[in-house]
Design a protein around this motif. Structure first.
Motif, PDB file in Angstrom:
ATOM      1  N   VAL A   6     148.771  30.005  18.063  1.00  0.00           N
ATOM      2  CA  VAL A   6     149.657  29.614  19.062  1.00  0.00           C
ATOM      3  C   VAL A   6     150.065  31.030  19.608  1.00  0.00           C
ATOM      4  CG1 VAL A   6     152.035  28.666  19.443  1.00  0.00           C
ATOM      5  CG2 VAL A   6     150.469  27.646  17.585  1.00  0.00           C
ATOM      6  N   PRO A   7     150.222  31.107  20.935  1.00  0.00           N
ATOM      7  CA  PRO A   7     150.798  32.305  21.629  1.00  0.00           C
ATOM      8  C   PRO A   7     151.965  32.697  21.044  1.00  0.00           C
ATOM      9  CG  PRO A   7     149.835  30.887  23.224  1.00  0.00           C
ATOM     10  CD  PRO A   7     149.824  30.169  21.730  1.00  0.00           C
ATOM     11  N   VAL A   8     152.383  34.068  21.057  1.00  0.00           N
ATOM     12  CA  VAL A   8     153.186  34.640  20.498  1.00  0.00           C
ATOM     13  C   VAL A   8     153.681  35.938  21.199  1.00  0.00           C
ATOM     14  CG1 VAL A   8     154.779  36.179  18.692  1.00  0.00           C
ATOM     15  CG2 VAL A   8     152.837  34.620  17.900  1.00  0.00           C
ATOM     16  N   PHE A   9     155.133  35.532  22.042  1.00  0.00           N
ATOM     17  CA  PHE A   9     155.586  36.455  23.141  1.00  0.00           C
ATOM     18  C   PHE A   9     156.586  37.364  22.302  1.00  0.00           C
ATOM     19  CE2 PHE A   9     158.393  37.995  26.257  1.00  0.00           C
ATOM     20  CZ  PHE A   9     157.616  38.173  27.054  1.00  0.00           C
ATOM     21  N   SER A  10     156.503  38.854  22.692  1.00  0.00           N
ATOM     22  CA  SER A  10     157.236  39.739  21.987  1.00  0.00           C
ATOM     23  C   SER A  10     158.394  39.982  23.108  1.00  0.00           C
ATOM     24  CB  SER A  10     156.661  40.897  21.611  1.00  0.00           C
ATOM     25  OG  SER A  10     157.405  42.014  21.187  1.00  0.00           O
ATOM     26  N   PRO A  11     159.740  39.909  22.873  1.00  0.00           N
ATOM     27  CA  PRO A  11     160.686  40.802  23.849  1.00  0.00           C
ATOM     28  C   PRO A  11     160.667  41.972  23.488  1.00  0.00           C
ATOM     29  CG  PRO A  11     161.592  38.783  22.271  1.00  0.00           C
ATOM     30  CD  PRO A  11     160.236  39.153  21.769  1.00  0.00           C
ATOM     31  N   ILE A  12     159.989  42.678  22.492  1.00  0.00           N
ATOM     32  CA  ILE A  12     159.949  44.122  22.302  1.00  0.00           C
ATOM     33  C   ILE A  12     158.802  44.592  23.210  1.00  0.00           C
ATOM     34  CG2 ILE A  12     159.705  46.066  20.828  1.00  0.00           C
ATOM     35  CD1 ILE A  12     160.803  44.595  18.685  1.00  0.00           C
ATOM     36  N   LEU A  13     157.524  44.054  23.145  1.00  0.00           N
ATOM     37  CA  LEU A  13     156.646  44.492  23.922  1.00  0.00           C
ATOM     38  C   LEU A  13     156.711  44.060  25.600  1.00  0.00           C
ATOM     39  CD1 LEU A  13     153.746  43.704  21.581  1.00  0.00           C
ATOM     40  CD2 LEU A  13     154.796  45.778  21.768  1.00  0.00           C
ATOM     41  N   GLY A  14     157.473  42.770  25.662  1.00  0.00           N
ATOM     42  CA  GLY A  14     157.626  42.385  27.085  1.00  0.00           C
ATOM     43  C   GLY A  14     156.370  41.747  27.469  1.00  0.00           C
ATOM     44  N   ARG A  15     155.507  41.153  26.446  1.00  0.00           N
ATOM     45  CA  ARG A  15     154.251  40.430  26.790  1.00  0.00           C
ATOM     46  C   ARG A  15     153.872  39.745  25.489  1.00  0.00           C
ATOM     47  NH1 ARG A  15     150.546  42.854  23.861  1.00  0.00           N
ATOM     48  NH2 ARG A  15     149.946  45.002  23.297  1.00  0.00           N
ATOM     49  N   TYR A  16     152.733  38.836  25.682  1.00  0.00           N
ATOM     50  CA  TYR A  16     152.210  37.906  24.938  1.00  0.00           C
ATOM     51  C   TYR A  16     151.318  39.062  23.706  1.00  0.00           C
ATOM     52  CZ  TYR A  16     153.672  33.685  27.055  1.00  0.00           C
ATOM     53  OH  TYR A  16     154.453  32.815  27.542  1.00  0.00           O
ATOM     54  N   TYR A  17     151.487  38.677  22.529  1.00  0.00           N
ATOM     55  CA  TYR A  17     150.443  39.586  21.600  1.00  0.00           C
ATOM     56  C   TYR A  17     149.061  39.075  22.021  1.00  0.00           C
ATOM     57  CZ  TYR A  17     153.931  41.448  18.407  1.00  0.00           C
ATOM     58  OH  TYR A  17     154.883  42.034  17.706  1.00  0.00           O
ATOM     59  N   ARG A  18     148.243  40.141  21.795  1.00  0.00           N
ATOM     60  CA  ARG A  18     146.625  39.725  22.172  1.00  0.00           C
ATOM     61  C   ARG A  18     145.869  39.801  20.804  1.00  0.00           C
ATOM     62  NH1 ARG A  18     147.730  44.346  25.937  1.00  0.00           N
ATOM     63  NH2 ARG A  18     148.596  43.649  27.839  1.00  0.00           N
ATOM     64  N   ASP A  19     144.754  39.261  20.690  1.00  0.00           N
ATOM     65  CA  ASP A  19     143.849  39.270  19.445  1.00  0.00           C
ATOM     66  C   ASP A  19     143.540  40.550  19.571  1.00  0.00           C
ATOM     67  OD1 ASP A  19     144.398  36.477  19.185  1.00  0.00           O
ATOM     68  OD2 ASP A  19     142.394  36.034  19.924  1.00  0.00           O
ATOM     69  N   SER A  20     143.315  41.477  20.291  1.00  0.00           N
ATOM     70  CA  SER A  20     142.913  42.703  20.313  1.00  0.00           C
ATOM     71  C   SER A  20     144.180  43.890  19.644  1.00  0.00           C
ATOM     72  CB  SER A  20     142.317  43.360  21.570  1.00  0.00           C
ATOM     73  OG  SER A  20     143.390  43.320  22.670  1.00  0.00           O
ATOM     74  N   ASP A  21     145.257  43.406  19.587  1.00  0.00           N
ATOM     75  CA  ASP A  21     146.287  44.425  19.205  1.00  0.00           C
ATOM     76  C   ASP A  21     146.219  44.811  17.815  1.00  0.00           C
ATOM     77  OD1 ASP A  21     147.762  44.478  21.684  1.00  0.00           O
ATOM     78  OD2 ASP A  21     149.107  42.409  21.105  1.00  0.00           O
ATOM     79  N   ASP A  22     146.662  46.145  17.489  1.00  0.00           N
ATOM     80  CA  ASP A  22     146.788  46.692  16.282  1.00  0.00           C
ATOM     81  C   ASP A  22     148.247  46.224  15.775  1.00  0.00           C
ATOM     82  OD1 ASP A  22     147.325  48.315  14.215  1.00  0.00           O
ATOM     83  OD2 ASP A  22     146.461  50.203  14.890  1.00  0.00           O
TER      84      ASP A  22
END
Length: 438
Positions: A189-205
């Motif tokens: 399920v997509p996760v939106f981050s108010p800290i990043l200002g975007r959705y998490y991506r599968d490629s994220d560290d």
């Protein structure tokens, strides 16, 4: 695990002690209880049939949101939280804290600009009626004095650390080392981050990003606005209080909010069934009051459109120590200490106006392509103007099918027929209308 890493477990959280006392004497235990409650409440909703299309974390709550989204299992999330607690314990001796100002972020920044060398910074934008400032104790006292002089409320928050501040740079660096190479699964399920200002991506560290949380501000108000533009209208807070749903109502008085854990476990289960994809026969909203605000109560008691499989759902989990005013009692402290969930508009997507559908399509395209939302106007040519090749356009159409649950793609569909953004939106509108008519 927690006892082995921290020297303490969750036993004290279930001993009858107030959250206020835990904040003073055992904040580590309270943070573990926050995480456990958030993940358990989300699972309870899901077990009753609730389905979510986007999850949102608030500070520490992003760990629980990533667990709910499937990127981490519960044990991994708990281990990351323990590493976070240890890094803060070992590297923060600043004595700093948090101060909530009763104003929007721009007004709060004007106050801080009067104290340019104080070390105080904006930590959390909670919307038009609350901004949280982080910094040294003296800086917060001076900020509070200025706020009082200009007629703004200023409330000291019960926080053991100056979260989202440069004062935690050493802790963030250590946490990054601790979480180096931390494995993760693909998000279910997509996760939106108010800290990043975007959705998490599968490629994220994940390790690097979660460590950076300690020094990066939370833009919850902006996240609420983005979700609102995407069609979010029904918000369910799965913690024991209403801290985040009250911020939603401050920005959008017409929002429908539910806080099922303020009642009992039975209400949580009812809410889960209410949020499940449409079943045969009529459904009604949970009958128990779900918030004390008049707006929320009137919505809960009024006829409520049932969510359907076409409507997306989202979840928010919150920080444990960020927003508990020092002057409030144990009940208020507990209210902000637990996980939160938001659920978007439960209307059938086909019944939504074209503008609401366009906002959701725009959000998907902007997130996937990493373009600003402003470029997606109806007349924008996807390939000629925005450089979106045919392969990417096919992928985007597939994602639209999943987002709006359009079912199998028509055999005669040719992506080349939908050259502009407006034509893509019209395709979704027409597809939903046909599904409703079927």
């Amino acid at each position: 695990m927690a006892r082995g890493m921290l020297g303490k477990g969750l036993g004290r959280a279930f001993s009858g002690e107030s959250a206020e006392r835990l904040l003073d004497e055992a904040p580590d235990v309270l943070q573990l209880a926050v995480f456990a409650t958030s993940t358990a409440a989300f699972r309870a909703l899901a077990d009753e049939g609730a389905r979510f299309s986007v999850l949102v974390g608030h500070s520490l709550g992003e760990i629980a949101a990533l667990v709910a989204g499937g990127a981490l299992d519960v044990a991994e999330g708990a281990e990351i939280l323990c590493h976070r607690i240890i890094a803060l314990r070992e590297h923060d001796s600043s004595g700093g804290g948090l101060l909530a100002l009763g104003c929007a972020m721009d007004r709060a920044q004007q106050i801080l600009d009067l104290l340019p060398t104080s070390g105080a910074v904006i930590a959390v934008d909670n919307g038009p009626e609350q901004t949280v400032v982080s910094g040294p104790a003296d800086a917060l006292r001076r900020t509070s004095a200025i706020a009082d002089a200009v007629g703004l409320s200023a409330t000291v928050l019960r926080a053991p650390h100056p979260f989202h501040s440069p004062l935690l740079a050493a802790a963030a660096q250590d946490l990054g080392r601790r979480l180096t190479g931390y494995g993760r699964r693909g998000l279910g399920v997509p996760v939106f981050s108010p800290i990043l200002g975007r959705y998490y991506r599968d490629s994220d560290d994940l390790g690097r990003l979660l460590a950076a949380h300690l020094v990066t501000p939370v833009r919850f108000g902006a996240a609420v606005e983005r979700l609102h533009r995407s069609g979010v209208g029904v918000w369910v807070e799965v913690g024991a209080g209403r801290a985040l749903t009250s911020r939603v109502l401050a920005a959008h008085r017409a929002a429908s909010v539910h806080t099922p854990l303020l009642a009992d476990v039975a209400t949580l289960r009812e809410t889960g069934r209410f949020l499940a994809p449409a079943a045969t026969g009529p459904r009604t909203a949970p009958t128990a009051p779900t918030a004390e605000s008049p707006q929320a109560t009137s919505i809960a008691e009024a006829p409520h459109p049932a969510p359907t499989a076409k409507g997306p759902h989202a979840t928010i989990t919150a920080d444990s120590t960020r927003a508990v005013p020092a002057a409030e009692g144990a009940q208020a402290a507990s209210a902000d200490s637990l996980g939160r969930a938001v659920v978007p508009d439960g209307r059938a997507a086909g019944a939504q106006p074209r503008e609401a559908i366009a906002a959701r399509v725009r959000d998907l395209y902007a997130t996937t392509l990493e373009y600003p939302e402003e470029v997606f106007e109806d007349h924008a040519e996807l390939e000629a103007d925005l450089g979106v090749d045919s392969v990417k356009r096919v992928e985007l159409m597939s994602r639209l099918g999943l987002l709006f649950e359009l079912g199998p793609r028509p055999e005669d569909l040719r992506v080349s027929d939908y050259r502009t953004f407006g034509q893509v939106v019209d395709f979704v509108v027409d597809s939903l209308a046909r599904a409703d008519a079927a």
